[in-house]
Structures are given as C-alpha cells and as structure tokens.
Design a protein around this motif. Sequence first.
Motif, PDB file in Angstrom:
ATOM      1  N   ILE A   7      25.479 -10.056  35.212  1.00 40.97           N
ATOM      2  CA  ILE A   7      26.892 -10.410  35.062  1.00 40.97           C
ATOM      3  C   ILE A   7      27.317 -11.546  35.992  1.00 40.97           C
ATOM      4  O   ILE A   7      28.477 -11.946  36.013  1.00 40.97           O
ATOM      5  N   SER A   8      26.374 -12.066  36.759  1.00 38.98           N
ATOM      6  CA  SER A   8      26.708 -13.173  37.653  1.00 38.98           C
ATOM      7  C   SER A   8      26.788 -14.483  36.882  1.00 38.98           C
ATOM      8  O   SER A   8      27.256 -15.488  37.413  1.00 38.98           O
TER       9      SER A   8
ATOM     10  N   VAL B   3      32.247 -14.936  43.439  1.00 44.47           N
ATOM     11  CA  VAL B   3      32.098 -13.544  43.871  1.00 44.47           C
ATOM     12  C   VAL B   3      30.963 -12.839  43.138  1.00 44.47           C
ATOM     13  O   VAL B   3      30.172 -12.101  43.733  1.00 44.47           O
ATOM     14  N   PHE B   4      30.863 -13.067  41.849  1.00 46.46           N
ATOM     15  CA  PHE B   4      29.845 -12.391  41.049  1.00 46.46           C
ATOM     16  C   PHE B   4      28.441 -12.743  41.526  1.00 46.46           C
ATOM     17  O   PHE B   4      27.578 -11.871  41.679  1.00 46.46           O
ATOM     18  N   LEU B  72      37.165  -8.349  46.574  1.00 48.79           N
ATOM     19  CA  LEU B  72      36.533  -7.317  45.758  1.00 48.79           C
ATOM     20  C   LEU B  72      37.466  -6.845  44.652  1.00 48.79           C
ATOM     21  O   LEU B  72      37.029  -6.420  43.584  1.00 48.79           O
ATOM     22  N   ALA B  73      38.749  -6.941  44.924  1.00 46.31           N
ATOM     23  CA  ALA B  73      39.720  -6.554  43.901  1.00 46.31           C
ATOM     24  C   ALA B  73      39.592  -7.457  42.672  1.00 46.31           C
ATOM     25  O   ALA B  73      39.808  -7.022  41.547  1.00 46.31           O
ATOM     26  N   LEU B  75      36.822  -8.589  41.443  1.00 49.11           N
ATOM     27  CA  LEU B  75      35.764  -7.972  40.660  1.00 49.11           C
ATOM     28  C   LEU B  75      36.310  -6.780  39.880  1.00 49.11           C
ATOM     29  O   LEU B  75      36.019  -6.583  38.704  1.00 49.11           O
ATOM     30  N   ASP B  76      37.118  -6.001  40.572  1.00 51.42           N
ATOM     31  CA  ASP B  76      37.681  -4.814  39.955  1.00 51.42           C
ATOM     32  C   ASP B  76      38.566  -5.175  38.769  1.00 51.42           C
ATOM     33  O   ASP B  76      38.575  -4.486  37.755  1.00 51.42           O
ATOM     34  N   ARG B  77      39.298  -6.268  38.925  1.00 48.07           N
ATOM     35  CA  ARG B  77      40.157  -6.696  37.816  1.00 48.07           C
ATOM     36  C   ARG B  77      39.324  -7.079  36.601  1.00 48.07           C
ATOM     37  O   ARG B  77      39.734  -6.859  35.471  1.00 48.07           O
ATOM     38  N   TRP B  78      38.156  -7.640  36.834  1.00 43.45           N
ATOM     39  CA  TRP B  78      37.301  -7.967  35.697  1.00 43.45           C
ATOM     40  C   TRP B  78      36.815  -6.687  35.022  1.00 43.45           C
ATOM     41  O   TRP B  78      36.836  -6.562  33.804  1.00 43.45           O
ATOM     42  N   LEU B  79      36.398  -5.747  35.829  1.00 49.38           N
ATOM     43  CA  LEU B  79      35.900  -4.480  35.294  1.00 49.38           C
ATOM     44  C   LEU B  79      36.992  -3.715  34.550  1.00 49.38           C
ATOM     45  O   LEU B  79      36.719  -2.956  33.623  1.00 49.38           O
ATOM     46  N   GLU B  80      38.207  -3.946  34.992  1.00 52.05           N
ATOM     47  CA  GLU B  80      39.366  -3.290  34.388  1.00 52.05           C
ATOM     48  C   GLU B  80      39.307  -3.312  32.854  1.00 52.05           C
ATOM     49  O   GLU B  80      39.584  -2.332  32.181  1.00 52.05           O
TER      50      GLU B  80
END
Lengths: 113, 113
Positions: A7-8, B3-4, B72-73, B75-80
Amino acid sequence: MDVFLAISEPTRRGILDMLAEGERPAGDFVAAFPGLTQPGVSRHLRILLTVGLVSVRPLSQKRLYSLEPKKLAELDRWLERYRGFWDGRLNALERHLDRKKASRQSKPERKPS
Amino acid sequence: MDVFLAISEPTRRGILDMLAEGERPAGDFVAAFPGLTQPGVSRHLRILLTVGLVSVRPLSQKRLYSLEPKKLAELDRWLERYRGFWDGRLNALERHLDRKKASRQSKPERKPS
DNA sequence: ACATTATATAAGCCATTCGTTATATTATTC
DNA sequence: GAATAATATAACGAATGGCTTATATAATGT
C-alpha cells in the motif's frame, strides 16, 4: 512483499480505492491510470493479489478483481496500537459506529459491473 | 517520501512501536536493533522526522525522539474508507470506545441495550 | 585544550522496484 | 481455425532504498 509495502505505492492505493466501490475488471484500472501501460497496471494487480489484498475471478476473457478486506484489517490492527494518541478521532469513530449500528441488519452491498 | 512509504519499513515501524511508550533518545534505538549500525538507525530516524511521524528535542548531547500522532491519523483517515469491510472489527472498536468513555466519565456503562 | 559521548552526514555498493516494449496466453467471435 | 479482445508474463534499463564504513558535528568532562 508485505501489506505495508504493497500500500506504499500510490497507484496500488488508487486501485484499492476503486475496489472499495465494488468488483471491477482489470481493464477498468488500465483506463483509470492513463499514465501507466497495461502491463504496468497488470503488475500492480499481481502484487496486490500475491499479498492477499485482492482476489480475482474470471468472467469470460475478463478478470474481475475485488477487495480482500481481511488483509486490510491487518493494517488496522497495527494502527490500533496508536489509536488514542490523536484527538478528534473519537468523534469520527463514534459517527462510524452509529452508521454501522443503524444498518446492522442489512449486509454491505457490492455493485455488479 | 510520504507516510505510507515511511511505515513500509519494518525497522521504522519498530521505532514507532517503541515511541508509543514514550519519548526516547536515539541511542535506545541503536541498542534495540543490533542488526543495524548506528548510522543506519540514524537514517531511519531522519526519514521518520522529515515525514513528520516523529519530532526531536535536544537534551545535552542526546536527542530525544517522540511520536507525532497527527501524521498517523493521516493513515487512519485513509483506512477509514475501508473500515466496515471486515467483520469482527466492530467489537474491537466498541471495546476501544468503551475504554475511552470510561476514562472520560467516572461511571462507565457495562453494555448498552 | 583534549578526550569522550552521542548523534548526524557522506560516499559507495547491492538489492529491489517500477516502468517500459515485446510476446504469450486464454477466451470469444466470425 | 483465424482474427480479435482481455490480460498476463518476460526481459531489461533506470531509479530508489537500505546497508555499510568512514568522517563530521556538537555537547560534556577532565
């Protein structure tokens, strides 16, 4: 190659994003990423497949790809450790849970292609 | 580097994991990863720093690193977008929220009906 | 001032990855 | 069965990443 590395790559995240809306044939991705050639896209699909983030089923000459959510849950489990470190997150979670609970009796639908 | 890509590297995830427990000097990471040399670790720290996943403050000759949760948030928003695709996740979220709520108010509720 | 401690930067090497073009495979249609 | 459509694989060059050793910087102690 593991899930984090998979996913990078921006194109692969783009593919996953498209798959979040439902199953799609490989050709859709080739059309969606004009900056890449067909073999280029095919290789990204291959990577996502071997990592386990997507699955395929054949339909005539086409190959229909779909999201494999269990693998993404892996990523989520890693993030779990850090959740609670940032503010404002709680509200988003609560909103999500409210949506979830509200539609608990109905299964998430998948768009046919 | 984004970040990824930053979290796609196992050593860097290890560093973040250690930082989840609190601020630490660079030397701690050098000690924690015997498979790497000091400059190797330093470069990973540099990457995490430029990406914005960690921050530093000097303390005498040492440099104390700490987690920067806002990144890190992201990343979390993407996973959302994908949350809700896997089962069993809901319970984990609820458990987390229960913990959160319990720490906010004096009397936590056992189970909502 | 000099040695020591803690960390960062530089330069170079090797492995991996991403993209390309060319070709192969598989199913469909005429 | 030949042509077409949809996708995959092969081969290869260019870029990137991560590791190393060697060296630099910065603060502390003697």
